[in-house]
Design a protein around this motif. Structure first.
Motif, PDB file in Angstrom:
ATOM      1  N   ARG A  17       0.829  -1.209   0.000  1.00  0.00           N
ATOM      2  CA  ARG A  17       0.000   0.000   0.000  1.00  0.00           C
ATOM      3  C   ARG A  17       0.858   1.251   0.000  1.00  0.00           C
ATOM      4  O   ARG A  17       0.540   2.244  -0.652  1.00  0.00           O
ATOM      5  N   VAL A  18       1.986   1.235   0.730  1.00  0.00           N
ATOM      6  CA  VAL A  18       2.886   2.398   0.771  1.00  0.00           C
ATOM      7  C   VAL A  18       3.497   2.627  -0.600  1.00  0.00           C
ATOM      8  O   VAL A  18       3.549   3.759  -1.085  1.00  0.00           O
ATOM      9  N   ARG A  20       2.349   1.787  -3.530  1.00  0.00           N
ATOM     10  CA  ARG A  20       1.304   2.244  -4.437  1.00  0.00           C
ATOM     11  C   ARG A  20       1.042   3.742  -4.233  1.00  0.00           C
ATOM     12  O   ARG A  20       0.872   4.487  -5.199  1.00  0.00           O
ATOM     13  N   GLU A  21       1.014   4.207  -2.976  1.00  0.00           N
ATOM     14  CA  GLU A  21       0.752   5.627  -2.677  1.00  0.00           C
ATOM     15  C   GLU A  21       1.905   6.505  -3.139  1.00  0.00           C
ATOM     16  O   GLU A  21       1.695   7.592  -3.670  1.00  0.00           O
ATOM     17  N   LYS A  24       2.034   7.152  -7.027  1.00  0.00           N
ATOM     18  CA  LYS A  24       0.984   7.968  -7.633  1.00  0.00           C
ATOM     19  C   LYS A  24       1.556   9.308  -8.085  1.00  0.00           C
ATOM     20  O   LYS A  24       2.496   9.833  -7.491  1.00  0.00           O
ATOM     21  N   LYS A  26       1.846  13.170  -8.328  1.00  0.00           N
ATOM     22  CA  LYS A  26       1.567  14.213  -7.341  1.00  0.00           C
ATOM     23  C   LYS A  26       0.568  15.221  -7.919  1.00  0.00           C
ATOM     24  O   LYS A  26       0.566  15.504  -9.105  1.00  0.00           O
TER      25      LYS A  26
END
Length: 185
Positions: A17-18, A20-21, A24, A26
């Motif tokens: 999850r980290v 993937r974030e 992304k 900006k």
């Protein structure tokens, strides 16, 4: 036990999850207002204003040259304990001060030892002495005599005697027999 289960779900697949974030794209910043983004878009007003500010104005310059200011610092007067006030300061205040009528015996406890006070004012020791004298002998120490002795206004003296009541103790009797009371021994 519930905290362990909550921690397990919270930490499940945390690393994926980290990543993937972080990967992304900006968010972009909001566009700037048009007048602030381009310095040349104000139509040349800025250059005209700076030109007016930096020009010499002859009438104002003549007025400025005609002004002459001469200033000096006044002599510093700091009377210390036991020292006398300078002659210039004492000439105006000599008639407005009176000698001290009463002071407390013993050491001054770090306070400045007073020798005189302004007319119309009292020290704490003088106020307590005047109030005590008036309480013990009200026929002798009338408000008029206290005002005359300490160079006070009669109106202020009457107000002092009426409203300033130091060290007056009121012992209220208990309302019921069950209330405990401290007995004087």
């Amino acid at each position: 036990m519930g905290a362990r289960v909550a921690r397990m779900f919270r930490n499940f697949n945390l690393e994926n999850r980290v990543h993937r974030e972080i990967s992304k794209e900006k968010p972009r910043a909001a566009p700037r207002y048009a007048a602030h983004s381009d310095p040349g878009s104000d139509g040349g007003l800025r250059e005209a204003n700076t030109g007016v500010l930096h020009q010499k104005n002859d009438p104002l310059l003549k007025h400025l040259k005609s002004v002459y200011v001469d200033s000096t610092d006044p002599a510093e007067v700091r009377p210390g304990p036991g020292s006398e006030i300078s002659k210039s300061a004492s000439e105006g205040e000599e008639a407005e001060r009176r000698p001290l009528r009463f002071s407390l015996p013993g050491p001054s406890l770090g306070l400045v030892e007073l020798t005189d006070v302004p007319k119309g004012k009292l020290t704490i020791a003088e106020a307590l002495k005047a109030l005590n004298s008036h309480r013990q002998h009200p026929q002798t120490w009338t408000p008029q005599k206290i005002a005359q002795e300490y160079a006070l206004d009669l109106k202020d003296t009457k107000a002092l005697l009426e409203f300033f009541i130091p060290f007056q103790v009121h012992i209220l009797p208990p309302t019921s027999g069950k209330t405990k009371q401290i007995k004087a021994s």
